[in-house]
Write an enzyme that holds these catalytic residues in place. Sequence first.
Site, PDB file in Angstrom:
ATOM      1  N   ASP A 112      -6.429  -8.020   3.397  1.00 38.85           N
ATOM      2  CA  ASP A 112      -5.419  -8.893   2.773  1.00 38.85           C
ATOM      3  C   ASP A 112      -6.004  -9.661   1.594  1.00 38.85           C
ATOM      4  O   ASP A 112      -5.464  -9.670   0.491  1.00 38.85           O
ATOM      5  CB  ASP A 112      -4.743  -9.823   3.808  1.00 38.85           C
ATOM      6  CG  ASP A 112      -5.718 -10.484   4.769  1.00 38.85           C
ATOM      7  OD1 ASP A 112      -6.937 -10.231   4.657  1.00 38.85           O
ATOM      8  OD2 ASP A 112      -5.263 -11.268   5.632  1.00 38.85           O
ATOM      9  N   ASP A 127      -5.603   4.495   0.734  1.00 39.85           N
ATOM     10  CA  ASP A 127      -4.377   4.980   0.098  1.00 39.85           C
ATOM     11  C   ASP A 127      -3.698   3.830  -0.646  1.00 39.85           C
ATOM     12  O   ASP A 127      -3.332   3.949  -1.819  1.00 39.85           O
ATOM     13  CB  ASP A 127      -3.439   5.546   1.173  1.00 39.85           C
ATOM     14  CG  ASP A 127      -2.129   6.034   0.581  1.00 39.85           C
ATOM     15  OD1 ASP A 127      -2.182   6.742  -0.434  1.00 39.85           O
ATOM     16  OD2 ASP A 127      -1.062   5.685   1.121  1.00 39.85           O
TER      17      ASP A 127
HETATM   18  C1  IPM Z   1      -2.270  10.221  -1.791  1.00 37.72           C
HETATM   19  C2  IPM Z   1      -0.846  10.448  -1.341  1.00 37.72           C
HETATM   20  C3  IPM Z   1      -0.852  11.171   0.008  1.00 37.72           C
HETATM   21  C4  IPM Z   1      -1.573  10.291   1.013  1.00 37.72           C
HETATM   22  C5  IPM Z   1       0.541  11.563   0.514  1.00 37.72           C
HETATM   23  C6  IPM Z   1       1.282  12.433  -0.479  1.00 37.72           C
HETATM   24  C7  IPM Z   1       0.475  12.229   1.852  1.00 37.72           C
HETATM   25  O1  IPM Z   1      -0.153   9.254  -1.302  1.00 37.72           O
HETATM   26  O2  IPM Z   1      -3.025  11.199  -1.926  1.00 37.72           O
HETATM   27  O3  IPM Z   1      -2.638   9.071  -2.042  1.00 37.72           O
HETATM   28  O4  IPM Z   1      -0.962   9.374   1.609  1.00 37.72           O
HETATM   29  O5  IPM Z   1      -2.753  10.501   1.235  1.00 37.72           O
HETATM   30 MN    MN Z   2      -1.248   7.538  -2.072  1.00 39.48          MN
END
Ligand code: IPM
Ligand code: MN
Length: 349
Positions: free
Chosen positions: A210, A234
Site C-alpha cells: 500500500d 501485475d
Molecule cells: C499482464 C496481463 C496479464 C496478467 C493478463 C492478460 C492475464 O495483465 O501481463 O500484465 O495479469 O498477467
Molecule cells: Mn497486467
Amino acid sequence: MKKILMLPGDGIGPEIIKQVFKILKNYSIIFNNIKFFFSYIGGISIDKFNSSLTKETIEQCNNCDSIFLGCVGGYKWNRNIEKPENGLLKLRKKFNFFSNIRPIKCPFKNIDMLIVRELTGGIYYGKPKGFSKQIINNIPSWYAYDTELYNEQEIIKIIKISLNLSLNRKKKICVIDKSNVLETSKLWRIVSNFLLKFYKNIKLSYLYIDFASIEIIKNFNKFDIIVTSNLFGDILSDECSLLTGSLGLLPSISINNNFLSLLEPCHGSAPDISGKNIANPIGSLLSLVLMMEYVFNDLKNSKKLYYCIYKVLSMGFGTLDMKKILNNFKLVTTEEFGDLVNHYFVLND
Ligand code: IPM
Ligand code: MN
C-alpha cells in the site's frame, strides 16, 4: 539458427506485432540465421479451435528459442467459460516462465528501474480456487475463492534472480509485500533475508504494497530493483507506466531454466482501440530490444534499436497516447511509427 514463434493474439496484438515483424525481417538479414513461425493463442485460438492454447501451439513453443507474444483478451469472450487469458496463463506455467522482468525506463525522464515479477505462482495459480454455493439466511448464495500460495523454492528462485541482476546495477533491491497481514509475505521476507547472507554489499529493503504504491510515484529514484509476487507485480507495473507516461511503453521478458524466452509488452489487448491503427507499438518494440540483447546476445543492434525508437520519439512522432508526453508532438499511426523506427534501423549509421 534461432527460431522465433510469433503469437500476435487478440485486440491490438496483431497491429503491434506487425511493427515488430517489419524490423525483425530486416534484422534477420543482418543476423542472417533467424526463422519465424506464426501461431494462435487466446481469443482468436478459441474462435478457431475451441481452445485458448492448442497442442499445436504448445508443440511449436517446444520447438523454438523464443516466443514473441502480443496480447490476449477482449469483451467478445467475456461470457466464455474458457477465457483468452487462460491460454497465456497456461503458456507461462507450462514452460515455467517464473521470472518476468519489466524494465521501467525512460531516457527523457531519467527513470531506470526493474520490476521483477514472480509469474508462475501466487494467487493466479493457487489451489483451491473456484465458485460454489452456500445457504446464508436461507438464501442460496454464490461465493468464490482464490488461494495465495508460495513455497520456499518458488521464492528462492525469484529472489536469487533479483539479487543476481542487482550485481550489475545499483546493488539495491526492494521486496514489496503485505507482511503485516499475509502469511505468504512473511515467508518472502524470511527467505529474502536469508539469501542476502550469500551476497556482499547488496542493500535489501522491504515495503508494504500500500505504501509502496505511493512511494513508487513520489520517490521513484529511490528504487532500483523491485521484486514482488505475481499479483502485486501485475498491479505495480501498470502503475509504473504513469512514470514513463503511457502503458503502451512498457516491455517485458521472461526466461526459463532451458533458456527459452517469452517476450510480451506489459499492456493488455485494448479492444476499445483495436483495428484503428492508433495503438502504441513501443511496448512490443522495446521487447524486441530485450530479445536482441538477451536472446541473441547482440548488444550492438539492441542498443541501435533502442536508440532508433527514442530518436523517433524525440522528433515528436508518437501515437495518440503520447500526446501529452512529447514536445512538438506529431500524431502518427501505429504503422507510421513502425515504419519510422524501421527506416532508421536499416540506415547504416
Ligand atoms: C499482464 C496481463 C496479464 C496478467 C493478463 C492478460 C492475464 O495483465 O501481463 O500484465 O495479469 O498477467
Ligand atoms: Mn497486467
